[in-house]
Design a protein around this motif. Structure first.
Motif, PDB file in Angstrom:
ATOM      1  N   PRO A  40       0.801  -1.226   0.000  1.00 20.24           N
ATOM      2  CA  PRO A  40       0.000   0.000   0.000  1.00 20.24           C
ATOM      3  C   PRO A  40       0.833   1.275   0.000  1.00 20.24           C
ATOM      4  CG  PRO A  40      -0.050  -1.035   2.161  1.00 20.24           C
ATOM      5  CD  PRO A  40       0.644  -1.989   1.229  1.00 20.24           C
ATOM      6  N   TYR A  41       2.062   1.199   0.419  1.00 15.25           N
ATOM      7  CA  TYR A  41       2.927   2.375   0.495  1.00 15.25           C
ATOM      8  C   TYR A  41       3.730   2.590  -0.789  1.00 15.25           C
ATOM      9  CZ  TYR A  41       5.785  -1.536   2.098  1.00 15.25           C
ATOM     10  OH  TYR A  41       6.386  -2.756   2.233  1.00 15.25           O
ATOM     11  N   ILE A  42       3.538   1.733  -1.782  1.00 16.77           N
ATOM     12  CA  ILE A  42       4.188   1.895  -3.085  1.00 16.77           C
ATOM     13  C   ILE A  42       3.078   1.975  -4.128  1.00 16.77           C
ATOM     14  CG2 ILE A  42       5.785   0.916  -4.765  1.00 16.77           C
ATOM     15  CD1 ILE A  42       7.129  -0.563  -2.452  1.00 16.77           C
ATOM     16  N   PRO A  43       2.753   3.171  -4.596  1.00 14.12           N
ATOM     17  CA  PRO A  43       1.570   3.335  -5.441  1.00 14.12           C
ATOM     18  C   PRO A  43       1.726   2.862  -6.878  1.00 14.12           C
ATOM     19  CG  PRO A  43       2.649   5.445  -5.120  1.00 14.12           C
ATOM     20  CD  PRO A  43       3.377   4.456  -4.262  1.00 14.12           C
ATOM     21  N   ARG A  44       2.950   2.779  -7.410  1.00 11.17           N
ATOM     22  CA  ARG A  44       3.140   2.394  -8.811  1.00 11.17           C
ATOM     23  C   ARG A  44       3.399   0.896  -8.941  1.00 11.17           C
ATOM     24  NH1 ARG A  44       7.697   6.376 -10.350  1.00 11.17           N
ATOM     25  NH2 ARG A  44       8.295   5.771  -8.262  1.00 11.17           N
ATOM     26  N   SER A  45       3.222   0.386 -10.149  1.00 11.25           N
ATOM     27  CA  SER A  45       3.394  -1.051 -10.341  1.00 11.25           C
ATOM     28  C   SER A  45       3.816  -1.365 -11.770  1.00 11.25           C
ATOM     29  CB  SER A  45       2.088  -1.780 -10.032  1.00 11.25           C
ATOM     30  OG  SER A  45       1.102  -1.440 -10.987  1.00 11.25           O
ATOM     31  N   VAL A  46       4.129  -2.645 -11.958  1.00 11.69           N
ATOM     32  CA  VAL A  46       4.408  -3.196 -13.286  1.00 11.69           C
ATOM     33  C   VAL A  46       3.450  -4.358 -13.493  1.00 11.69           C
ATOM     34  CG1 VAL A  46       6.090  -4.461 -14.680  1.00 11.69           C
ATOM     35  CG2 VAL A  46       6.830  -2.535 -13.303  1.00 11.69           C
ATOM     36  N   GLN A  47       2.826  -4.390 -14.664  1.00  9.26           N
ATOM     37  CA  GLN A  47       1.961  -5.500 -15.034  1.00  9.26           C
ATOM     38  C   GLN A  47       2.677  -6.297 -16.123  1.00  9.26           C
ATOM     39  OE1 GLN A  47      -1.672  -4.458 -17.010  1.00  9.26           O
ATOM     40  NE2 GLN A  47      -2.645  -6.388 -16.469  1.00  9.26           N
ATOM     41  N   VAL A  48       2.809  -7.604 -15.872  1.00  9.64           N
ATOM     42  CA  VAL A  48       3.515  -8.459 -16.814  1.00  9.64           C
ATOM     43  C   VAL A  48       2.623  -9.644 -17.182  1.00  9.64           C
ATOM     44  CG1 VAL A  48       5.634  -9.728 -17.252  1.00  9.64           C
ATOM     45  CG2 VAL A  48       5.658  -7.830 -15.640  1.00  9.64           C
ATOM     46  N   PRO A  49       2.149  -9.702 -18.432  1.00  9.81           N
ATOM     47  CA  PRO A  49       1.335 -10.845 -18.851  1.00  9.81           C
ATOM     48  C   PRO A  49       2.161 -12.133 -18.842  1.00  9.81           C
ATOM     49  CG  PRO A  49       1.191  -9.044 -20.431  1.00  9.81           C
ATOM     50  CD  PRO A  49       2.288  -8.700 -19.484  1.00  9.81           C
TER      51      PRO A  49
END
Length: 165
Positions: A108-117
């Protein structure tokens, strides 16, 4: 290009826990003998440290042809085009647009992400959604390790050096 990141809890969590434990110690000192107050607070301190170190110990790495997120690992050649997401897109993908079969490593304290199919027909997981402080670096590391590269996706931001920006 290798990448490694530990998803440690932020300093403000440690500060809040310290203030809470100081408050508990003061309350216990008023109501109980000193040894009970210090023992109880010491046990709570040990529990807080253990939880924070465990929860914040998750690692995101791209090394040796493997993408690792927490305890899960997958070969990079079984991945699709990685996409870096900002806070709003990450929140949407973890909420209303989520797939229940996806692998999620979110903090919750890291708002960004990576999406990997995931492009492995034998794997029922459609994608991984992984919190990271540096989503563009993770994407670059995955592409350098052999994952396919892509173009811009709405709600995402990719800064590929080979794109004509």
């Amino acid at each position: 290009m290798n990448y490694a990141e530990r998803l440690h809890v932020p300093l403000r969590w440690w500060a809040l826990a310290t203030m809470f434990l100081a408050t508990v110690l003061l309350a216990f000192l008023v109501a109980t003998p000193a040894w009970v107050a210090f023992a109880a607070t010491g046990l709570m301190l040990a529990a807080v440290v253990a939880v924070f170190l465990s929860y914040g110990g998750a690692r995101v790495t791209v090394e040796g042809g493997l993408f690792t997120a927490g305890s899960a690992r997958i070969p990079v050649d079984q991945l699709g085009v990685p996409v870096a997401h900002d806070a709003a897109a990450s929140r949407r993908l973890a909420g209303v647009d989520a797939d229940a079969r996806a692998y999620l490593l979110l903090r919750p304290y890291i708002p960004r992400s990576v999406q990997v199919p995931v492009d492995d027909p034998a794997d029922p997981t459609p994608y991984w959604l992984v919190s990271t402080r540096h989503p563009d670096r993770v994407v670059h590391a995955l592409v350098a390790a052999g994952a396919p590269s892509g173009r811009r996706v709405e709600g995402a931001h990719l800064d590929h050096p080979d794109e004509g920006e």
